[in-house]
Design a protein around this motif. Structure first.
Motif, PDB file in Angstrom:
ATOM      1  N   ARG A 369       0.837  -1.212   0.000  1.00 58.64           N
ATOM      2  CA  ARG A 369       0.000   0.000   0.000  1.00 58.64           C
ATOM      3  C   ARG A 369       0.867   1.254   0.000  1.00 58.64           C
ATOM      4  N   ASP A 370       1.878   1.293   0.884  1.00 58.90           N
ATOM      5  CA  ASP A 370       2.743   2.473   0.958  1.00 58.90           C
ATOM      6  C   ASP A 370       3.622   2.590  -0.289  1.00 58.90           C
ATOM      7  N   ALA A 371       4.011   1.450  -0.860  1.00 56.88           N
ATOM      8  CA  ALA A 371       4.782   1.483  -2.105  1.00 56.88           C
ATOM      9  C   ALA A 371       3.961   2.087  -3.245  1.00 56.88           C
ATOM     10  N   ARG A 372       2.665   1.777  -3.271  1.00 54.40           N
ATOM     11  CA  ARG A 372       1.772   2.360  -4.276  1.00 54.40           C
ATOM     12  C   ARG A 372       1.726   3.878  -4.131  1.00 54.40           C
ATOM     13  N   THR A 373       1.682   4.365  -2.895  1.00 48.36           N
ATOM     14  CA  THR A 373       1.676   5.808  -2.646  1.00 48.36           C
ATOM     15  C   THR A 373       2.948   6.450  -3.178  1.00 48.36           C
ATOM     16  N   LEU A 374       4.095   5.818  -2.911  1.00 45.74           N
ATOM     17  CA  LEU A 374       5.360   6.357  -3.407  1.00 45.74           C
ATOM     18  C   LEU A 374       5.414   6.323  -4.929  1.00 45.74           C
ATOM     19  N   ALA A 375       4.929   5.250  -5.519  1.00 44.79           N
ATOM     20  CA  ALA A 375       4.927   5.136  -6.983  1.00 44.79           C
ATOM     21  C   ALA A 375       4.056   6.218  -7.613  1.00 44.79           C
ATOM     22  N   ASP A 376       2.908   6.478  -6.998  1.00 42.53           N
ATOM     23  CA  ASP A 376       2.030   7.525  -7.509  1.00 42.53           C
ATOM     24  C   ASP A 376       2.673   8.907  -7.392  1.00 42.53           C
ATOM     25  N   GLY A 377       3.620   9.032  -6.456  1.00 44.26           N
ATOM     26  CA  GLY A 377       4.330  10.297  -6.297  1.00 44.26           C
ATOM     27  C   GLY A 377       5.561  10.425  -7.166  1.00 44.26           C
ATOM     28  N   GLY A 378       5.849   9.401  -7.987  1.00 44.68           N
ATOM     29  CA  GLY A 378       6.962   9.504  -8.920  1.00 44.68           C
ATOM     30  C   GLY A 378       8.168   8.663  -8.574  1.00 44.68           C
ATOM     31  N   TYR A 379       8.051   7.766  -7.587  1.00 38.42           N
ATOM     32  CA  TYR A 379       9.169   6.896  -7.232  1.00 38.42           C
ATOM     33  C   TYR A 379       9.096   5.578  -8.001  1.00 38.42           C
ATOM     34  N   ARG A 380      10.260   5.021  -8.268  1.00 35.12           N
ATOM     35  CA  ARG A 380      10.377   3.713  -8.901  1.00 35.12           C
ATOM     36  C   ARG A 380      10.808   2.705  -7.840  1.00 35.12           C
ATOM     37  N   LEU A 381      10.144   1.565  -7.808  1.00 34.52           N
ATOM     38  CA  LEU A 381      10.536   0.485  -6.910  1.00 34.52           C
ATOM     39  C   LEU A 381      11.636  -0.315  -7.603  1.00 34.52           C
ATOM     40  N   ASP A 382      12.873  -0.169  -7.111  1.00 28.89           N
ATOM     41  CA  ASP A 382      14.036  -0.748  -7.794  1.00 28.89           C
ATOM     42  C   ASP A 382      14.203  -2.240  -7.500  1.00 28.89           C
ATOM     43  N   TRP A 383      14.075  -2.629  -6.239  1.00 30.80           N
ATOM     44  CA  TRP A 383      14.216  -4.043  -5.880  1.00 30.80           C
ATOM     45  C   TRP A 383      13.637  -4.295  -4.491  1.00 30.80           C
ATOM     46  N   VAL A 384      13.395  -5.582  -4.244  1.00 28.67           N
ATOM     47  CA  VAL A 384      12.921  -6.043  -2.939  1.00 28.67           C
ATOM     48  C   VAL A 384      13.794  -7.206  -2.501  1.00 28.67           C
ATOM     49  N   SER A 393       7.508 -19.891  10.189  1.00 31.20           N
ATOM     50  CA  SER A 393       6.260 -19.176  10.449  1.00 31.20           C
ATOM     51  C   SER A 393       5.752 -18.553   9.159  1.00 31.20           C
ATOM     52  N   VAL A 394       4.558 -17.949   9.223  1.00 35.36           N
ATOM     53  CA  VAL A 394       4.003 -17.280   8.048  1.00 35.36           C
ATOM     54  C   VAL A 394       4.477 -15.830   7.945  1.00 35.36           C
ATOM     55  N   HIS A 395       5.242 -15.361   8.920  1.00 28.86           N
ATOM     56  CA  HIS A 395       5.686 -13.970   8.904  1.00 28.86           C
ATOM     57  C   HIS A 395       6.728 -13.749   7.809  1.00 28.86           C
ATOM     58  N   VAL A 396       6.628 -12.593   7.149  1.00 28.56           N
ATOM     59  CA  VAL A 396       7.545 -12.237   6.060  1.00 28.56           C
ATOM     60  C   VAL A 396       8.089 -10.836   6.331  1.00 28.56           C
ATOM     61  N   GLU A 397       9.390 -10.676   6.219  1.00 28.74           N
ATOM     62  CA  GLU A 397      10.003  -9.350   6.334  1.00 28.74           C
ATOM     63  C   GLU A 397      10.747  -9.044   5.041  1.00 28.74           C
ATOM     64  N   LEU A 398      10.968  -7.757   4.826  1.00 28.39           N
ATOM     65  CA  LEU A 398      11.616  -7.362   3.568  1.00 28.39           C
ATOM     66  C   LEU A 398      12.266  -6.004   3.700  1.00 28.39           C
ATOM     67  N   ALA A 399      13.178  -5.758   2.798  1.00 28.69           N
ATOM     68  CA  ALA A 399      13.745  -4.428   2.601  1.00 28.69           C
ATOM     69  C   ALA A 399      13.614  -4.100   1.121  1.00 28.69           C
ATOM     70  N   ALA A 400      13.413  -2.807   0.816  1.00 25.24           N
ATOM     71  CA  ALA A 400      13.214  -2.419  -0.581  1.00 25.24           C
ATOM     72  C   ALA A 400      13.870  -1.058  -0.843  1.00 25.24           C
ATOM     73  N   ARG A 401      14.206  -0.834  -2.105  1.00 24.39           N
ATOM     74  CA  ARG A 401      14.816   0.436  -2.519  1.00 24.39           C
ATOM     75  C   ARG A 401      13.893   1.145  -3.511  1.00 24.39           C
ATOM     76  N   PHE A 402      13.624   2.417  -3.233  1.00 23.07           N
ATOM     77  CA  PHE A 402      12.864   3.277  -4.137  1.00 23.07           C
ATOM     78  C   PHE A 402      13.777   4.429  -4.566  1.00 23.07           C
ATOM     79  N   SER A 403      13.622   4.869  -5.817  1.00 24.64           N
ATOM     80  CA  SER A 403      14.402   6.029  -6.270  1.00 24.64           C
ATOM     81  C   SER A 403      13.515   6.932  -7.116  1.00 24.64           C
ATOM     82  N   ARG A 404      13.856   8.195  -7.142  1.00 24.94           N
ATOM     83  CA  ARG A 404      13.141   9.146  -7.982  1.00 24.94           C
ATOM     84  C   ARG A 404      13.375   8.837  -9.448  1.00 24.94           C
ATOM     85  N   LYS A 405      12.307   8.821 -10.229  1.00 25.55           N
ATOM     86  CA  LYS A 405      12.452   8.518 -11.662  1.00 25.55           C
ATOM     87  C   LYS A 405      13.245   9.638 -12.324  1.00 25.55           C
TER      88      LYS A 405
END
Length: 405
Positions: A369-384, A393-405
């Motif tokens: 959801r928050d990634a969608r907000t950043l994308a709508d603001g002009g950010y590119r999701l580079d990797w996860v 367990s069913v728990h999932v954690e992650l790190a991701a990089r966003f950059s300005r297009k």
């Protein structure tokens, strides 16, 4: 009724057409049982999956702490990556999922919350059974660090002394550099006699600290953890990444994401998991809503040599997110919100000019959801990068990089 499982649900149940849910089943397995509502009860596997393995823990059938010990490691890693990919797809997003899943080894959990009950025969201490308030003892747990396992007699003694026959005691236990830190809630109201008895117990078992409903009962040695170049004093019951390996994987991903940034803001910074390592090469503004955590971080920053400028601020980022003008001049932002995500802060970041954002999350849905907000603001999701420090367990954690297009 006979079913064929089509997929693994987000809670770890097998899901067949209908949908029909069946605990403990894997995709491709054929099974029989009695349909009760939308759940298959009395399950008997007719055709097992090649990804089914023998659970390594003796408590797997009863304990609810691990839902997926019957699943092969490779399948589970792919499934967790798939959970992230699916969450992003539901928001119309895609990104390269880089590398393999960083999975913490068995017996490395350094922090856990145990439940305890006094009984006629003594004490029950362990984790809850799945979807139940029944406490399951775990004397052969394959999840917890050996130091926590060695502390079980001390934890049981705490429950025996201060637990109630009518309620449940929660013990947040943490392995620190100076010994075991135990924070108790839900016990009997403490009077001076109970305090004295608890203090003697802490001394007998060599606990570093024992806290009772936020009041320190015994302090033999200040609990500390290593965070990057610093030793940080732990506030009672403080949040800490569950495993050292998991923390190292997340720090490596965040460090890679921000790259050579010279000015960084670390939002929801906690004890400084990312702020302190990054301060070795960058000026860092660390912001967190918990005053005990910011005080611990500030003290560590002031007493650690070789760090760049690190400023610490106590601020509720849900009610008062950093505004775009406060983000001017930054080379990167690191954000690690709780499970609910950071909706308000993501909206402000989307309106900012920050070149790079490194986001850490323990909830793929709120992350997407928050990634969608950043994308709508002009950010590119580079990797996860997917990180699994809650093994089995069913728990999932992650790190991701966003950059300005």
């Amino acid at each position: 009724m006979r079913i064929v499982v089509e997929r693994l649900g987000h809670l770890g149940d097998g899901v067949a057409a209908g949908p029909v849910y069946a605990e403990g089943l894997l995709p491709g397995e054929e099974a029989e049982g009695t349909l009760v509502g939308d759940r298959l009860q009395g399950v008997r596997i007719v055709t097992p999956s090649p990804d089914r393995v023998r659970p390594p823990c003796a408590h797997a059938r009863t304990c609810g702490g691990c839902q997926l010990q019957h699943v092969a490691d490779g399948f589970l890693a792919d499934w967790k990556q798939g959970v992230v990919v699916q969450a992003l797809a539901q928001q119309g997003l895609a990104a390269p999922v880089r590398g393999r899943v960083e999975t913490s080894p068995p017996a490395t959990r350094r922090r856990a919350t145990l439940s305890g009950r006094r009984t006629k025969g003594g004490v029950l201490l362990g984790f809850h059974a799945k979807a139940s308030d029944m406490v399951v003892p775990v004397p052969q747990c394959r999840l917890l660090h050996p130091d926590l396992m060695a502390g079980l007699p001390a934890f049981e003694a705490v429950v025996a002394l201060g637990g109630s026959r009518t309620g449940e005691v929660q013990l947040t236990v943490t392995r620190s550099l100076t010994g075991l830190d135990v924070a108790v809630t839900g016990g009997k109201p403490a009077d001076s006699a109970l305090y004295m008895d608890l203090a003697r117990l802490a001394e007998r078992f060599g606990l570093a600290r024992l806290t009772w409903d936020d009041e320190t009962v015994a302090l033999r040695a200040e609990p500390q953890v290593q965070v990057g170049p610093a030793r940080v004093a732990l506030p009672p019951g403080a949040f800490l990444q569950a495993t050292e390996a998991g923390e190292a994987a997340l720090v490596a991903a965040v460090t890679d994401a921000v790259g050579p940034a010279r000015r960084v803001a670390d939002l929801f910074c906690g004890l400084g998991t990312f702020a302190l390592p990054l301060a070795a090469t960058a000026e860092v503004r660390a912001v967190e809503g918990d005053a005990a955590l910011t005080a611990a971080l500030d003290r560590a920053a002031r007493t650690t040599a070789g760090l760049r400028k690190l400023t610490v601020e106590t601020r509720d980022l849900f009610r008062r997110p950093l505004e775009p003008d406060e983000l001017k001049g930054l080379d990167a932002v690191v954000i690690d919100p709780p499970r609910a995500g950071a909706e308000a802060q993501a909206e402000r970041l989307a309106k900012s000019a920050v070149p790079v954002i490194a986001m850490v999350s323990c909830n793929p849905a709120s992350f997407a959801r928050d990634a969608r907000t950043l994308a709508d603001g002009g950010y590119r999701l580079d990797w996860v990068q997917v990180v699994d420090q809650f093994r089995w367990s069913v728990h999932v954690e992650l790190a991701a990089r966003f950059s300005r297009k």
